[in-house]
Design a protein around this motif. Structure first.
Motif, short mmCIF file in Angstrom:
data_model
loop_
_atom_site.label_atom_id
_atom_site.label_comp_id
_atom_site.label_asym_id
_atom_site.label_seq_id
_atom_site.Cartn_x
_atom_site.Cartn_y
_atom_site.Cartn_z
N VAL A 1 43.24 -3.39 78.23
CA VAL A 1 43.30 -3.91 79.59
C VAL A 1 42.93 -2.80 80.56
CG1 VAL A 1 44.80 -4.94 81.34
CG2 VAL A 1 45.11 -5.53 78.92
N HIS A 2 41.91 -3.03 81.38
CA HIS A 2 41.44 -2.06 82.36
C HIS A 2 41.89 -2.52 83.75
CE1 HIS A 2 38.44 -0.12 79.61
NE2 HIS A 2 38.59 -1.29 79.01
N PHE A 3 42.60 -1.64 84.45
CA PHE A 3 43.05 -1.96 85.80
C PHE A 3 42.02 -1.52 86.83
CE2 PHE A 3 46.81 -2.19 83.25
CZ PHE A 3 47.57 -3.18 83.84
N ALA A 4 42.09 -2.12 88.01
CA ALA A 4 41.06 -1.93 89.02
C ALA A 4 41.04 -0.53 89.62
CB ALA A 4 41.22 -2.97 90.14
N ASP A 5 42.07 0.28 89.37
CA ASP A 5 42.05 1.66 89.89
C ASP A 5 41.07 2.54 89.10
OD1 ASP A 5 43.35 2.03 87.49
OD2 ASP A 5 45.07 3.10 88.34
N ASN A 6 40.49 1.97 88.03
CA ASN A 6 39.46 2.64 87.23
C ASN A 6 39.99 3.82 86.42
OD1 ASN A 6 36.80 2.54 86.33
ND2 ASN A 6 36.19 4.24 87.65
N GLN A 7 41.30 3.97 86.36
CA GLN A 7 41.88 5.05 85.58
C GLN A 7 42.88 4.52 84.55
OE1 GLN A 7 41.09 8.23 85.71
NE2 GLN A 7 39.65 8.04 87.38
N THR A 8 43.66 3.51 84.94
CA THR A 8 44.73 3.04 84.09
C THR A 8 44.21 2.04 83.06
OG1 THR A 8 46.27 3.27 85.94
CG2 THR A 8 47.01 1.97 84.05
N ARG A 9 44.55 2.25 81.81
CA ARG A 9 44.21 1.34 80.73
C ARG A 9 45.43 1.18 79.83
NH1 ARG A 9 39.86 4.54 81.77
NH2 ARG A 9 37.80 3.58 81.88
N LEU A 10 45.65 -0.02 79.37
CA LEU A 10 46.74 -0.29 78.45
C LEU A 10 46.20 -1.01 77.23
CD1 LEU A 10 49.59 -1.46 80.89
CD2 LEU A 10 49.36 0.76 79.77
N GLU A 11 46.74 -0.68 76.08
CA GLU A 11 46.28 -1.29 74.83
C GLU A 11 47.29 -2.31 74.34
OE1 GLU A 11 45.21 -0.15 70.18
OE2 GLU A 11 46.14 1.30 71.52
N ILE A 12 46.80 -3.48 73.94
CA ILE A 12 47.62 -4.52 73.33
C ILE A 12 47.20 -4.60 71.87
CG2 ILE A 12 48.34 -6.92 73.43
CD1 ILE A 12 47.17 -7.01 76.30
N PRO A 13 47.97 -4.07 70.94
CA PRO A 13 47.55 -4.08 69.53
C PRO A 13 47.63 -5.48 68.93
CG PRO A 13 49.77 -3.18 69.73
CD PRO A 13 49.27 -3.40 71.14
N ILE B 1 44.08 -6.41 87.52
CA ILE B 1 43.38 -6.13 86.26
C ILE B 1 41.91 -6.43 86.46
CG2 ILE B 1 43.11 -6.80 83.84
CD1 ILE B 1 46.08 -7.46 83.79
N GLU B 2 41.07 -5.46 86.16
CA GLU B 2 39.63 -5.63 86.32
C GLU B 2 39.01 -6.36 85.15
OE1 GLU B 2 35.87 -5.68 87.82
OE2 GLU B 2 37.74 -5.18 88.87
N SER B 3 39.32 -5.91 83.92
CA SER B 3 38.66 -6.50 82.75
C SER B 3 39.47 -6.24 81.48
CB SER B 3 37.25 -5.92 82.59
OG SER B 3 37.31 -4.53 82.32
N ILE B 4 39.04 -6.90 80.42
CA ILE B 4 39.66 -6.75 79.10
C ILE B 4 38.56 -6.52 78.07
CG2 ILE B 4 40.99 -7.89 77.27
CD1 ILE B 4 42.43 -9.49 79.44
N ASP B 5 38.78 -5.56 77.17
CA ASP B 5 37.90 -5.34 76.03
C ASP B 5 38.58 -5.86 74.76
OD1 ASP B 5 36.30 -3.95 77.80
OD2 ASP B 5 36.98 -1.97 77.11
N CYS B 6 37.80 -6.37 73.83
CA CYS B 6 38.31 -6.75 72.51
C CYS B 6 37.74 -5.74 71.50
CB CYS B 6 37.87 -8.16 72.14
SG CYS B 6 38.25 -9.42 73.36
N VAL B 7 38.61 -5.08 70.75
CA VAL B 7 38.18 -4.00 69.86
C VAL B 7 38.71 -4.23 68.45
CG1 VAL B 7 38.17 -1.51 69.48
CG2 VAL B 7 38.22 -2.41 71.82
N SER B 8 37.84 -4.15 67.48
CA SER B 8 38.25 -4.27 66.08
C SER B 8 38.66 -2.91 65.53
CB SER B 8 37.09 -4.81 65.24
OG SER B 8 37.38 -4.75 63.85
N SER B 9 39.63 -2.92 64.62
CA SER B 9 40.01 -1.70 63.90
C SER B 9 39.14 -1.49 62.66
CB SER B 9 41.48 -1.75 63.47
OG SER B 9 42.33 -1.86 64.58
N VAL B 10 38.23 -2.43 62.41
CA VAL B 10 37.31 -2.39 61.26
C VAL B 10 38.10 -2.29 59.95
CG1 VAL B 10 35.09 -1.49 60.43
CG2 VAL B 10 35.72 -1.18 62.81
N GLU B 11 39.07 -3.17 59.82
CA GLU B 11 39.80 -3.33 58.57
C GLU B 11 39.17 -4.49 57.80
OE1 GLU B 11 42.20 -1.56 57.28
OE2 GLU B 11 42.57 -0.21 58.97
#
Length: 399
Positions: free
Chosen positions: A308-320, A377-387
């Protein structure tokens, strides 16, 4: 000889074994005390960086920029180990204005030979690109005078690592993908993704769809009617398309975002999908999702994450995304353990393949409570762990 635990200590000439044991214990205690004192320094530095960033809307170039307005006690920039040994951080990464023990990872030093295709790019550029892949676990300050090394993450947490902290996260992103040469070259984005992002044409979004039901039109890489894992008749055609409620939450259901994994059928899909627009505040985020190629052996493994990318362009949080806790294989797998409370099946159906096996197919809903509900919240990325198991996404709804 004296014995401390399972380690044998040989007393020197004229020195009693008891004195040797006492000396060893004193050294052990001293190392532990220095380490704890260094951690306190790191947390103090982090608070100063946060205050600087709040005022200047950006990070400092060097830790010396914090002195004296944000860090009045300059001794905090010296690790206790360095007070004892006289060593400090070495060039070219040493602070140009003040002697310090600590490596400030977001400094403006050019990468030079570390990034032959982009030698004028800076260490700060590189670290920001690493954060796009890993989120706020990327270190902002490190102390390399301890074994293991102490790392202060971008989110203010301290963790141990070897010389290369990236080795801790190879289950999510390879060290090659995190390298300066890869991330700062003009071809960095497609190389980091490594697999082609194939976008498919889905049914148009209904005009009256609320903005809280995020628009995934530009990111779908499979249709509900596709046998996207291979073969025939292995699809989600039975899933009702359009605006539908699952588990008490309305979702916009029109296609599939499949992330890649290391199983044969998953290697053609991208390992990450970036910048799904949110552009609003919310209390919760709901995900309608599932996984492919997983089995009982994958229980408990992290197979991906939402960043999760917040609009301040610095803060990011990960949702596993953990297999067996948030999702499982979309085909029911015999021998699965009992489902935990937070593994919520919200839709079941059948397709040709599942019918032949006498089993059902299914989707899960996961809900994340936003830790920063007052920030956009500006945007969300979806990322694989490649398992082996690879997650796929059907819809995202915020509230």
């Amino acid at each position: 000889m004296g014995i401390v635990g399972s380690a044998f200590i040989v007393a020197g000439p004229g020195q009693p074994a008891s004195a040797q044991v006492t000396d060893a214990l004193q050294v052990t205690n001293s190392v532990a005390e220095e380490r704890e004192a260094c951690k306190k320094n790191l947390l103090t530095i982090y608070e100063a960086i946060q205050a600087y960033e709040k005022d200047h809307k950006d990070l400092p170039n060097w830790l010396s920029d914090l002195v004296p307005d944000y860090l009045s006690d300059v001794s905090v920039l010296t690790c206790p180990v360095c007070r004892r040994t006289g060593k400090i951080e070495a060039p070219p990464l040493t602070d140009p204005k003040i002697a310090t023990s600590y490596l400030f990872e977001f400094c403006p030093v050019p990468l030079g030979n570390s990034a032959p295709q982009a030698p004028t790019k800076t260490r700060r550029d590189w670290k920001r690109r690493q954060m796009e892949l890993l989120g706020p676990v990327v270190p902002i300050v490190r102390c390399r005078h301890h074994t293991p090394v102490l790392n202060l993450s971008r989110e203010g947490k301290i963790y141990d690592s070897g010389t290369l902290w990236e080795a801790l996260f190879t289950n999510r992103v390879s060290r090659a993908q995190l390298s300066a040469s890869r991330l700062t070259s003009d071809e960095a984005a497609p190389e980091a993704n490594e697999r082609t992002v194939k976008i498919v044409q889905v049914t148009a979004r209904e005009p009256a769809t609320r903005k809280q039901l995020l628009d995934l039109t530009d990111f779908y890489n499979a249709l509900l009617t596709d046998s996207w894992h291979g073969g025939t008749g292995n699809d989600l055609a039975a899933l009702p398309a359009g605006l539908h409620t699952f588990g008490g939450v309305e979702f916009d259901v029109r296609g599939i975002i499949q992330l890649g994994g290391k199983s044969g059928g998953a290697t053609k899909f991208p390992t990450q999908i970036k910048e799904i627009k949110v552009q609003q505040k919310c209390q919760r985020i709901h995900f309608l999702h599932s996984a492919g190629w997983g089995g009982v052996a994958d229980e408990g493994k992290q197979i991906g994450s939402y960043v999760v990318h917040f609009a301040d362009n610095q803060t990011r949080l990960e949702i596993p995304i953990y297999y067996g806790r948030h999702v499982r294989n979309w085909h029911f797998v015999p021998g699965e353990p009992p489902s935990p409370d937070d593994l919520t099946v919200v839709w079941t159906g059948e397709n040709t393949v599942s019918k032949k096996a006498g089993r059902s197919i299914r989707l899960f809903k996961s809900t994340w409570i936003n830790l920063l509900p007052d920030m956009v919240i500006e945007s969300i990325d979806c990322v694989s762990s490649v398992e082996r198991a690879a997650p796929f996404l059907i819809g995202i709804t915020v509230e």
